[in-house]
Design an enzyme around this catalytic site. Sequence first.
Site, PDB file in Angstrom:
ATOM      1  N   GLY A  61       1.095  -1.129   0.068  1.00 36.95           N
ATOM      2  CA  GLY A  61       0.035   0.028   0.183  1.00 36.95           C
ATOM      3  C   GLY A  61       0.843   1.101   0.057  1.00 36.95           C
ATOM      4  O   GLY A  61       2.089   1.061   0.313  1.00 36.95           O
ATOM      5  N   CYS A  62       0.301   2.456  -0.242  1.00 32.83           N
ATOM      6  CA  CYS A  62       1.481   3.497  -0.545  1.00 32.83           C
ATOM      7  C   CYS A  62       0.717   4.929  -0.412  1.00 32.83           C
ATOM      8  O   CYS A  62      -0.441   5.069  -0.380  1.00 32.83           O
ATOM      9  CB  CYS A  62       2.037   3.168  -2.025  1.00 32.83           C
ATOM     10  SG  CYS A  62       2.742   1.691  -2.193  1.00 32.83           S
ATOM     11  N   SER A  63       1.660   6.006  -0.523  1.00 33.43           N
ATOM     12  CA  SER A  63       1.064   7.168  -0.731  1.00 33.43           C
ATOM     13  C   SER A  63       2.142   7.667  -2.291  1.00 33.43           C
ATOM     14  O   SER A  63       3.120   7.187  -2.384  1.00 33.43           O
ATOM     15  CB  SER A  63       1.879   8.204   0.258  1.00 33.43           C
ATOM     16  OG  SER A  63       3.387   8.010   0.424  1.00 33.43           O
TER      17      SER A  63
END
Lengths: 503, 399
Positions: free
Chosen positions: B34-36
């Site tokens: 998951g990430c920004s």
Amino acid sequence: MKSYIIPEFLVERDDHHCIRCEVCVRQCAFDVHRYDEEEDEVFAHEDKCVGCLRCVTLCPTNALVVRDNPTRVPANANWTREVLHNIYKQAETGGVLLTGMGCDKEYRNYWDRITLDASQVTNPSIDPLREPMELRTYLGSKPDAVEIGGGRGRHELETRLAPQLRLETPIMFSALSYGAISYNTCECLARAAAEVGTCYNTGEGGLHRDLYRYGGHTICQVASGRFGVHADYLEAAAALEIKIGQGAKPGIGGHLPGEKVSEEISRTRMIPKGTDALSPAPHHDIYSIEDLAQLIYALKEATGWQKPVSVKIAAVHNSAAIASGMVRAGADIIALDGIRGGTGAAPTMIRDNVGIPIELALAAVDARLREEGIRNRASVVVAGGIRSSADVVKAVALGADAVYIGTAALVALGCHVCQKCYTGKCNWGIATQDPYLTKRLNPEVGTRRLVNLLTAWSHEIMEILGGMGINAIESLRGNRLRLRGVGLTREELDMLGIKHAGA
Amino acid sequence: MRPPGSRRRARGKAGGVETVLRGIRFRDDKDFSGCSIFGMMNAAGRRFDGAPMLTAIANMKERSNGLGGGFAAYGIYPEYADLYCFHVMYGDEAGKRETEDFLAANFSVEQAEVIPTSACDGVSDAPLLWRYFAQPREANVSACEMEDPDDFMVQAVMRINADIDGAFTFSSGKNMGVFKGVGFPEDIGRFFRLDEYEGYIWVAHGRFPTNTQAWWGGAHPFNILDWSVVHNGEISSYGINQRHLEMYGYKCTLYTDTEVIAYAVDLLVRRHGLSVADMAGVLAAPLWEDIDRMPPRERELHTALRQTYGSLLLNGPFSVIVSNLSQMIGLTDRIRLRPLVAGRNGDWMYLSSEEAPMHLVDASLTETWIPSGGEPIIFQLREPAASREGVEAWGGAAV
Ligand code: SF4
Ligand code: SF4
């Protein structure tokens, strides 16, 4: 000659339950049941019973049980009852052993050794009841790239795609020929395909005039006997299929006995009434791959290049190489039929010993076409032993664009897989031309049952896709990462192109 | 299908080297994370340093876990604008030697230098980091029967990444560069001294892999030529996307879904000449029920795109920022399972996982919006970047 064959089944009747209604007597085309007026009792000739369970299903008081005869031949792993019976039969008749439906031997069923993936945590699963879930599938040759009119302000498709067959669910009905099956069965298949938005396949028996109106959902077959092939027939179809082989009997032709060739069948197949319809083993105008190319070309030319042309082969040892040749010869669809594929009639030894499981053939063909960079150029359809929506999902994930179901469709219509289709006495009114039997299958009811089956399977496929976090079938197609093998050898895993569970 | 890293393992190379670069310790189907993501560009082509990027991405710390961060910056090498710039990470000297021999044989290398870094808390175990400004040798290009040096370049990158132990090319465009590694993105930014570079498009990524084995090559952005991709999400269709791309010579060496996006974009836009909007129509294709309702021409077009490129549909939750020398494109999956916000303030354009960091770096920003699922946001330079041939053609085709 006294037959040495002991009855396969025992027919047990609970005399307290039996009301002597004689339903079983009338229902059994094999004449198992007999009512004796004097004794006011119903008797059974068990040696004639084929185990189709028509009587059991229809008996109003559940008085009947048909079960395997527990009498054993002396225990022997090699000389089983079946082996002995086959030899007795041949000793008594001197003939080739015949059978119907698909191979019933225990070759490993890979569908049952493959499990599916689902999303957890990192990737939400999708609820098909709330979110769109797309099963629409187009069969036909696709280009490698689409060209769109460049230049400022212009935005138009310049690539003309080859003709495509649109399916609302990736399940079609397999080739079942009129002659092998009854007219009513054909009608059920045609109407159900039209209602669901998929296709059925005429098999090699031609297309009855009354079914032309379902042409948009009909794949018309051109087989070695060319029965019923004429301009209108080709014109009526949504797609054409050249039948080279069939999973139940790779390498051999077909034989519809003259007694089945009724007035209607004679007209549809364009052969004289009462004559045997013999399909030669090969197409006598196809002795090599370039001949196939010519026939494909001829069919396309005859139909104005408006219809995809499929080529169906039995899954055999070199299917991958053969399929590659077929794609290069211009086939838009490759149909593969595995060893478990059904038939109306086939020599038992051929049915049970020739060909390979469809799972392996599919994996090999899909991988080979990809290695050669020509996978886009044809769709791959598989047949032969697809029993459930889970099998469909696994087939698609292995690389199939769609599947054909034959046996499963007949089971939906009542078939109990008794394997006696070749006798023409199908008590379920399916594999017969006897008017007394065929009227048992009501086209209205049959259509409903088939539509229900496809609807149910489609829902299940959506459910499984949603669980995987996928909302379009094309994201599953060839996505072997979503499959895992259980209890398979390294070699089998490599062949299927999947990992073992746990990896 | 060759399992990840099998060949390398067979050769018995030191595991540690490869682990840092390629993370071969776990043979998962792919990388789960998951990430920004954050992107910022100036449509007038005005160049700005990396400092605001660090501020923005640090503001979304919750979305990363210190196991990967990275940046792509466009316009940072104007003095070498005509040369391809390889950014390569090495696990050892042997990998470096082999790579440099390969480069020398196929390219004329005008400049080879260490990528400047400075020690930074939170960043350790860095591989050797080098960059090379180079031009493919014409003789080599034509020997491969290739007309386009870009194709040659792609092959060279595939070659190094798949075949040379201990070497990994993580950036291969012109006048742009990718900087990435293991750590929180703001630390990686400091490590690479990004405040010393000036670019007109910047994108950043902070990563939250489920995989505890951090590896430098696995950080985002992923790049091929001047295409870079930062990505938040997981591609459920990865298996078929990868197999489809393999047919066109793309070797997915990293087993991450993001790599697949970069190659898909390269195939569709550079090689097949689709506009960016049509590319979005493939990767996040409209639903059939929407296609069926389109006016005839559009319907025909989208039907053909889905029929032809169904295997490249990206399924599963994602938001991505895809960038090249002239554009910064935001896209989410068609049912919008991951966040993306867009913002615009005059020439300043923003794309972000969250809205807050945009306001943090641009106090006067007022225009922000949330695109709907599958709707591409295409921000373009007012004048397409000139350093790349053909830019005009596809830049102009965007609608
Ligand atoms: S159908 Fe059942 S009840 Fe009727 S005669 Fe046969 S066994 Fe008896
Ligand atoms: S179609 Fe009829 S004869 Fe053939 S297996 Fe089914 S029930 Fe038996």
